[in-house]
Structures are given as C-alpha cells and as structure tokens.
Design a protein around this motif. Structure first.
Motif, PDB file in Angstrom:
ATOM      1  N   GLY B 175     116.243  78.811  28.162  1.00 58.79           N
ATOM      2  CA  GLY B 175     114.933  78.432  28.252  1.00 58.79           C
ATOM      3  C   GLY B 175     114.007  79.295  27.355  1.00 58.79           C
ATOM      4  N   ASP B 176     113.027  78.643  26.726  1.00 58.65           N
ATOM      5  CA  ASP B 176     112.049  79.332  26.095  1.00 58.65           C
ATOM      6  C   ASP B 176     110.838  79.697  26.756  1.00 58.65           C
ATOM      7  OD1 ASP B 176     109.751  80.342  24.144  1.00 58.65           O
ATOM      8  OD2 ASP B 176     110.177  78.860  22.855  1.00 58.65           O
ATOM      9  N   THR B 177     110.752  81.064  27.206  1.00 64.31           N
ATOM     10  CA  THR B 177     109.504  81.476  28.211  1.00 64.31           C
ATOM     11  C   THR B 177     108.292  81.247  27.471  1.00 64.31           C
ATOM     12  OG1 THR B 177     109.749  83.613  27.439  1.00 64.31           O
ATOM     13  CG2 THR B 177     111.010  83.209  29.424  1.00 64.31           C
ATOM     14  N   SER B 178     108.085  80.955  26.301  1.00 61.24           N
ATOM     15  CA  SER B 178     106.752  80.746  25.801  1.00 61.24           C
ATOM     16  C   SER B 178     106.635  78.928  25.893  1.00 61.24           C
ATOM     17  CB  SER B 178     106.711  81.035  24.340  1.00 61.24           C
ATOM     18  OG  SER B 178     107.385  80.123  23.539  1.00 61.24           O
ATOM     19  N   SER B 179     107.572  78.352  26.408  1.00 58.70           N
ATOM     20  CA  SER B 179     107.245  76.594  26.530  1.00 58.70           C
ATOM     21  C   SER B 179     106.925  76.342  27.824  1.00 58.70           C
ATOM     22  CB  SER B 179     108.454  76.273  26.289  1.00 58.70           C
ATOM     23  OG  SER B 179     109.561  76.723  27.306  1.00 58.70           O
ATOM     24  N   ILE B 180     106.451  77.389  28.798  1.00 63.83           N
ATOM     25  CA  ILE B 180     106.094  76.921  30.176  1.00 63.83           C
ATOM     26  C   ILE B 180     104.750  77.565  30.678  1.00 63.83           C
ATOM     27  CG2 ILE B 180     108.380  76.550  31.095  1.00 63.83           C
ATOM     28  CD1 ILE B 180     108.385  79.471  32.153  1.00 63.83           C
ATOM     29  N   PHE B 181     104.177  77.012  31.608  1.00 64.21           N
ATOM     30  CA  PHE B 181     102.965  77.287  31.969  1.00 64.21           C
ATOM     31  C   PHE B 181     103.150  77.806  33.257  1.00 64.21           C
ATOM     32  CE2 PHE B 181     102.250  73.574  29.352  1.00 64.21           C
ATOM     33  CZ  PHE B 181     101.137  73.843  28.456  1.00 64.21           C
ATOM     34  N   PRO B 182     102.106  78.658  34.013  1.00 60.23           N
ATOM     35  CA  PRO B 182     102.310  79.059  35.318  1.00 60.23           C
ATOM     36  C   PRO B 182     102.848  78.055  36.443  1.00 60.23           C
ATOM     37  CG  PRO B 182     100.170  79.979  34.366  1.00 60.23           C
ATOM     38  CD  PRO B 182     100.740  78.822  33.579  1.00 60.23           C
ATOM     39  N   ARG B 183     103.542  78.355  37.047  1.00 62.88           N
ATOM     40  CA  ARG B 183     104.125  77.489  38.090  1.00 62.88           C
ATOM     41  C   ARG B 183     103.147  76.781  38.997  1.00 62.88           C
ATOM     42  NH1 ARG B 183     109.517  77.378  40.748  1.00 62.88           N
ATOM     43  NH2 ARG B 183     109.931  79.604  40.416  1.00 62.88           N
ATOM     44  N   SER B 184     103.289  75.547  39.201  1.00 63.12           N
ATOM     45  CA  SER B 184     102.397  74.547  39.931  1.00 63.12           C
ATOM     46  C   SER B 184     102.572  75.125  41.445  1.00 63.12           C
ATOM     47  CB  SER B 184     102.554  73.245  39.918  1.00 63.12           C
ATOM     48  OG  SER B 184     102.109  72.758  38.281  1.00 63.12           O
TER      49      SER B 184
END
Lengths: 196, 196
Positions: B175-184
C-alpha cells in the motif's frame, strides 16, 4: 518487501486454530471490549459497519437463547463462557453521516429494495463476523461459530422492535481439545482458485 | 489462560491496517498459494467452503475486468499488482461429500430454493473473503476491498457457464501511504454491542 507474521501467529490465526465444541474459562467484560476494539477496524463497504453483536453471558440471556438452538448445538452453547449473536442492522445506512462523513453515502442505500439492502448488510455483516472470529483468535480465545439455530426465534427474543437480524452465532472460550475430531479436508488450490 | 498476539501483530492485522487506494510491488504465484493455504483453514458452515477466487494478474485478465469497474475504482484497480475476484459457488453443496464426509450434508442443501442457497453462499463466501483480507495482512500484504463494480458484467466475463457469482473485489500489493486519508470513525462499543 512484505513482513509476514511469525509461524506461531499464523498457526494461532489459521493453521492450528479449530472450531471447538466445548469451552472452559471465563471472559470478562474488558476482554469483550478489547475484542470489539480490534474487530471494529476491519473494512466494510462505505465503512458502513452493519454488524451488531450481542454477547450472551448471563443465565437469563442464555435461557432466552436456548429455545432457538438446534438440539445438536444446545448443550455446548449453553455451557460456553460467552455466545456471540452476530447480527446486522438493516437500517445501517442511518449511521453513514457519521461513519462516512465526506459525502452523502446514506442516499446510496436509503429507499433501496429490501433484497438489495439485505445483500449489502449480509455481505458486510458477515465480513465483520469473520473479523470477530480472527480477532478472538488473535487475543488467544478459541471460537465455535455455527448456523444451526432458528434465526426468527433469535430475532424475536433479542431484536424485537429493531431492524437488526441475526446472522450466525459464535461460542467463545478456551477450547477443549478433547471436543474436536481430526480436521476435515479443504479444497485444493486448483479447485478453489484461478490465476488469470 | 489466553495468549494474545503481540502489539505488532495486532497492529498489522487490525489497528494500523488500512484500505489502500494505490499499490506497488509484485506478487508471485507462490505468494498466492501461501495466501490460499492460510485462508482455506477459516471456518465455514458444514465446512462448505463456497468461496472461489480469481487472481487477476495478467494484462489480458485486467482488460476483461476493466469494463465492469465503477469509474472511481477503475484506474487504481488496473494498476494494482493483483486484483482478487471473490466469488461463491451456488453449487457448493456438490463438494460436501468430500468436505464433510461423515454424514450426507449435501442433502441439507440440494434442491433448496435459490434464495436460501444464496444466503448460505453469500454468508460463508463473505466469511472467506474476510479470511483472505486478514490472511493477506498476516503475510504483510496490504489490501483494497471494494463493492463498486457491476457484478453481472464480472460474472459474464469470468464465470459464464458456471454456478459461480461474484461477491466483491480485493486489490493486493504494497500500500502507498500517500493514497489514503485519515481513518473514518467507527461505532462505539455501546452503539454496536450489548453484553447480556
């Protein structure tokens, strides 16, 4: 590139873990909170988290559950330290303004035909039931999941007046190794999988 | 009495694991075999193991999958090292003489109405989809499960002439950590659980 868990962990989660028929031990409420605080992080579509969990622990609650159990599952379930009723909320979309706040995800589901909502709730609620099984194993608990019960009776006894429906049950505790038989076979890779 | 996995493992499985939108890396066939050889041990009702898995890896298979993907899921899925089509076999009961050999479990299901069979296959096939997600994480792979696609198109492209139906998709890779937002957010214990 990837870091696998060690063999002990892979065994505890999958390879030597078994479905037990008899359990001992006590499970305190703090352990049930730890269990939920792991499983809740498992992914669901639109983060809808449709599963609901009743941890049946008291004599009173066990007595309410008993008439719904198939004869072959009754004694072992009444004797388990905890039995989890894994259910799903058909009105799960009412939580989406909180769970998926960056868009109007509620409108994707509200007003859809019941069969379509049931598919979404059953799919994602079952994922969360599996997260519960593996979170329990990761905490060192053994599990005994089962479908052998009367869903309508469980819904009437535990979920009357709500939109929650029972999915399956999971006994929890310390598994008694004398309560299991040799593991049944699994499908081979080529029977269940295709690399395309 | 119970032996929990260590914090690193609990993080990798649940607490810091995320659903990624972009992936790198290569996944060789041996890793896919290791993945199946873990997930196959997860429990299903009557050990029926209804899930079937297509590991979409080649350019040809990705091209077959592309028209079925929602626009928002297309590019990220085509770019992932592997996309798993998690399906379930509506004729799962034909394997029961092998998988549950000590009694005639096939007769519990054969000839039942399609809706009842679909519930069993969807419930247990989804459990196995969750085992795949957590088995992947236990091997150090990141995952991107999704429901945003046209099931009928996937079934036509990959399962024509069979009783297999698509359930959901899972991208796999690093997984690319720049591809995610803060966890919902997740539901609190008292919103999702009851100790009875």
């Amino acid at each position: 590139m990837f870091s696998p868990l060690n063999d002990t962990a892979l065994d505890q989660l999958f390879r030597t873990a078994r479905t037990y028929n008899a359990f001992s031990g006590e499970i305190d409420d703090a352990t049930l909170h730890r269990l939920y605080d792991l499983l809740k992080f498992g992914p669901t579509a639109a983060n809808a988290c449709p599963a609901r969990f009743v941890f049946v622990k008291s004599a009173e609650a066990k007595a309410k559950l008993a008439p719904a159990l198939d004869a072959g599952n009754r004694d072992k379930t009444l004797a388990a330290p905890v039995t989890v009723i894994v259910g799903y909320d058909m009105a799960f979309y009412d939580k989406l303004p909180v769970l998926f706040p960056h868009t109007d995800a509620r409108s994707w589901f509200a007003g859809k035909p019941e069969a379509a909502l049931e598919t979404v709730a059953l799919r994602n609620g079952s994922l969360q039931g599996a997260y519960l099984i593996l979170a329990a194993r990761s905490l060192g608990l053994d599990t005994g999941p089962m479908s052998g019960f009367d869903n309508a009776k469980v819904d009437e006894a535990f979920f009357a007046g709500t939109a929650i429906r029972s999915n399956f049950l999971v006994n929890l505790g310390k598994g008694d190794t004398s309560s299991i038989f040799p593991r049944s076979p699994r499908l081979g890779f080529d029977e269940a999988c295709l690399i395309a």
